[in-house]
Design a protein around this motif. Structure first.
Motif, PDB file in Angstrom:
ATOM      1  N   SER A  82      27.296-115.476   2.077  1.00  0.00           N
ATOM      2  CA  SER A  82      28.109-115.036   0.616  1.00  0.00           C
ATOM      3  C   SER A  82      28.210-117.109   0.246  1.00  0.00           C
ATOM      4  O   SER A  82      28.851-116.965  -0.591  1.00  0.00           O
ATOM      5  CB  SER A  82      29.708-113.952   0.610  1.00  0.00           C
ATOM      6  N   ALA A  83      28.798-117.517   1.279  1.00  0.00           N
ATOM      7  CA  ALA A  83      28.642-119.103   1.117  1.00  0.00           C
ATOM      8  C   ALA A  83      27.438-119.641   0.809  1.00  0.00           C
ATOM      9  O   ALA A  83      27.599-121.331   0.323  1.00  0.00           O
ATOM     10  CB  ALA A  83      29.700-119.389   2.408  1.00  0.00           C
ATOM     11  N   GLY A  84      26.567-118.793   0.438  1.00  0.00           N
ATOM     12  CA  GLY A  84      24.726-119.817   0.405  1.00  0.00           C
ATOM     13  C   GLY A  84      23.905-119.881   1.380  1.00  0.00           C
ATOM     14  O   GLY A  84      23.409-120.836   1.591  1.00  0.00           O
ATOM     15  N   PHE A  85      24.743-120.143   2.845  1.00  0.00           N
ATOM     16  CA  PHE A  85      23.650-120.186   3.647  1.00  0.00           C
ATOM     17  C   PHE A  85      22.570-119.234   4.141  1.00  0.00           C
ATOM     18  O   PHE A  85      22.756-118.421   3.354  1.00  0.00           O
ATOM     19  CB  PHE A  85      24.488-120.382   5.042  1.00  0.00           C
ATOM     20  N   GLU A  86      21.475-120.074   4.252  1.00  0.00           N
ATOM     21  CA  GLU A  86      20.596-119.033   4.491  1.00  0.00           C
ATOM     22  C   GLU A  86      20.272-119.461   5.621  1.00  0.00           C
ATOM     23  O   GLU A  86      19.852-120.458   6.531  1.00  0.00           O
ATOM     24  CB  GLU A  86      19.015-120.195   3.618  1.00  0.00           C
ATOM     25  N   ASP A  87      19.245-118.151   6.200  1.00  0.00           N
ATOM     26  CA  ASP A  87      18.587-116.890   7.805  1.00  0.00           C
ATOM     27  C   ASP A  87      17.537-118.160   7.905  1.00  0.00           C
ATOM     28  O   ASP A  87      16.399-118.924   7.263  1.00  0.00           O
ATOM     29  CB  ASP A  87      18.267-116.753   7.752  1.00  0.00           C
ATOM     30  N   LYS A  88      17.770-119.451   8.975  1.00  0.00           N
ATOM     31  CA  LYS A  88      16.752-120.498  10.140  1.00  0.00           C
ATOM     32  C   LYS A  88      16.255-119.358  10.798  1.00  0.00           C
ATOM     33  O   LYS A  88      15.590-120.484  11.700  1.00  0.00           O
ATOM     34  CB  LYS A  88      17.429-121.481   9.961  1.00  0.00           C
ATOM     35  N   GLY A  89      16.241-118.586  11.389  1.00  0.00           N
ATOM     36  CA  GLY A  89      15.663-117.687  12.732  1.00  0.00           C
ATOM     37  C   GLY A  89      17.053-117.682  13.443  1.00  0.00           C
ATOM     38  O   GLY A  89      18.073-118.027  13.578  1.00  0.00           O
ATOM     39  N   LEU A  90      15.990-117.725  14.763  1.00  0.00           N
ATOM     40  CA  LEU A  90      17.087-117.933  16.506  1.00  0.00           C
ATOM     41  C   LEU A  90      16.742-118.963  17.083  1.00  0.00           C
ATOM     42  O   LEU A  90      15.284-119.430  16.466  1.00  0.00           O
ATOM     43  CB  LEU A  90      16.036-116.857  16.895  1.00  0.00           C
ATOM     44  N   ALA A  91      17.581-119.704  17.343  1.00  0.00           N
ATOM     45  CA  ALA A  91      17.700-120.371  18.385  1.00  0.00           C
ATOM     46  C   ALA A  91      16.963-119.834  19.789  1.00  0.00           C
ATOM     47  O   ALA A  91      16.989-119.188  19.773  1.00  0.00           O
ATOM     48  CB  ALA A  91      19.059-121.334  18.820  1.00  0.00           C
ATOM     49  N   PRO A  92      16.564-121.099  20.085  1.00  0.00           N
ATOM     50  CA  PRO A  92      16.425-120.870  22.318  1.00  0.00           C
ATOM     51  C   PRO A  92      17.324-120.405  22.789  1.00  0.00           C
ATOM     52  O   PRO A  92      16.776-119.703  23.474  1.00  0.00           O
ATOM     53  CB  PRO A  92      15.553-122.482  22.281  1.00  0.00           C
ATOM     54  N   TRP A  93      18.163-121.364  21.560  1.00  0.00           N
ATOM     55  CA  TRP A  93      19.580-120.253  23.149  1.00  0.00           C
ATOM     56  C   TRP A  93      19.948-118.888  22.657  1.00  0.00           C
ATOM     57  O   TRP A  93      21.533-118.261  23.282  1.00  0.00           O
ATOM     58  CB  TRP A  93      21.035-121.093  23.342  1.00  0.00           C
ATOM     59  N   GLY A  94      19.546-118.380  21.994  1.00  0.00           N
ATOM     60  CA  GLY A  94      20.125-116.593  21.372  1.00  0.00           C
ATOM     61  C   GLY A  94      21.070-116.597  20.022  1.00  0.00           C
ATOM     62  O   GLY A  94      21.260-115.225  20.143  1.00  0.00           O
ATOM     63  N   GLU A  95      21.304-117.616  19.911  1.00  0.00           N
ATOM     64  CA  GLU A  95      22.532-117.361  18.680  1.00  0.00           C
ATOM     65  C   GLU A  95      20.946-117.516  16.941  1.00  0.00           C
ATOM     66  O   GLU A  95      20.524-118.332  16.881  1.00  0.00           O
ATOM     67  CB  GLU A  95      22.931-118.575  18.440  1.00  0.00           C
ATOM     68  N   LYS A  96      21.491-116.474  15.925  1.00  0.00           N
ATOM     69  CA  LYS A  96      20.957-116.780  14.908  1.00  0.00           C
ATOM     70  C   LYS A  96      22.317-118.297  14.365  1.00  0.00           C
ATOM     71  O   LYS A  96      22.574-118.371  13.883  1.00  0.00           O
ATOM     72  CB  LYS A  96      21.630-115.387  14.128  1.00  0.00           C
ATOM     73  N   LEU A  97      20.643-118.189  13.367  1.00  0.00           N
ATOM     74  CA  LEU A  97      21.364-119.732  12.939  1.00  0.00           C
ATOM     75  C   LEU A  97      21.249-120.468  11.413  1.00  0.00           C
ATOM     76  O   LEU A  97      19.869-119.217  10.898  1.00  0.00           O
ATOM     77  CB  LEU A  97      20.481-120.845  13.348  1.00  0.00           C
ATOM     78  N   SER A  98      22.128-120.307  10.377  1.00  0.00           N
ATOM     79  CA  SER A  98      22.205-120.958   8.890  1.00  0.00           C
ATOM     80  C   SER A  98      22.410-122.333   8.262  1.00  0.00           C
ATOM     81  O   SER A  98      23.426-122.832   9.273  1.00  0.00           O
ATOM     82  CB  SER A  98      23.134-119.506   8.723  1.00  0.00           C
ATOM     83  N   GLY A  99      21.664-122.250   7.383  1.00  0.00           N
ATOM     84  CA  GLY A  99      22.153-123.527   7.249  1.00  0.00           C
ATOM     85  C   GLY A  99      21.861-123.505   5.325  1.00  0.00           C
ATOM     86  O   GLY A  99      22.228-123.012   4.792  1.00  0.00           O
ATOM     87  N   LEU A 100      23.135-124.698   4.822  1.00  0.00           N
ATOM     88  CA  LEU A 100      23.153-124.880   4.107  1.00  0.00           C
ATOM     89  C   LEU A 100      23.314-126.027   3.635  1.00  0.00           C
ATOM     90  O   LEU A 100      23.357-127.165   4.089  1.00  0.00           O
ATOM     91  CB  LEU A 100      25.067-124.887   3.616  1.00  0.00           C
ATOM     92  N   ARG A 101      22.217-126.584   2.651  1.00  0.00           N
ATOM     93  CA  ARG A 101      21.838-127.547   1.835  1.00  0.00           C
ATOM     94  C   ARG A 101      22.571-128.139   0.974  1.00  0.00           C
ATOM     95  O   ARG A 101      23.424-127.154   0.246  1.00  0.00           O
ATOM     96  CB  ARG A 101      20.815-127.653   1.344  1.00  0.00           C
ATOM     97  N   VAL A 102      23.129-129.726   1.427  1.00  0.00           N
ATOM     98  CA  VAL A 102      24.079-129.898   0.048  1.00  0.00           C
ATOM     99  C   VAL A 102      24.014-131.273  -0.389  1.00  0.00           C
ATOM    100  O   VAL A 102      22.353-131.372  -0.164  1.00  0.00           O
ATOM    101  CB  VAL A 102      25.138-130.471   0.966  1.00  0.00           C
TER     102      VAL A 102
END
Length: 145
Positions: free
Chosen positions: A125-145
């Motif tokens: 909802s804040a504009g972060f986009e899915d970046k896949g899964l990290a090697p340590w198992g977390e889901k990653l999201s990023g926001l370009r500024v």
């Protein structure tokens, strides 16, 4: 609401430690006490209280990760008694605005437990986009500024 980020000090750190997520969310992130200890050893990170006026309603730990040179939100939480009132969205906006003001901030990253549907919804909802899964198992999201 008068939401702002506030420096943690010797006068208010215990208030931060007393904040807690709902019971069903406790497996999704480290405690605030652990985070306050950890941030002492992360050179480019800060821990801040999320306030509504004079009352602390949440906590954030974020900063520049030297491994990838991106800004990361390592911890973000709203106390269980303040959840469902919009503090997550407003608090996250305050964190994003704060990080955008940091030198060289071009990408803000966050990692979270893939089962944490509420976190995923909030970040999307804040504009972060899915970046896949990290090697340590977390889901990653990023926001370009």
């Amino acid at each position: 609401m008068n939401v702002k980020l506030v420096e943690l000090t010797k006068e208010n750190w215990e208030e931060c430690v007393e904040l807690s997520v709902a019971e069903n969310q406790k497996g999704f992130m480290a405690s605030n006490l652990y985070s306050l200890a950890e941030v002492q050893y992360l050179q480019n990170f800060e821990a801040l209280g999320i306030h509504d006026g004079e009352r602390m309603v949440g906590f954030v730990m974020a900063g520049l990760d030297p491994d990838d040179n991106n800004y990361w939100i390592y911890r973000f939480m709203i106390d269980k008694s303040f959840q469902g009132r919009g503090y997550g969205k407003i608090g996250l906006k305050a964190v994003v605005d704060w990080l955008k003001g940091k030198d060289g901030c071009r990408l803000i990253m966050v990692g979270y437990n893939p089962e944490n549907v509420a976190a995923e919804k909030l970040y999307k909802s804040a504009g972060f986009e899915d970046k896949g899964l990290a090697p340590w198992g977390e889901k990653l999201s990023g926001l370009r500024v």
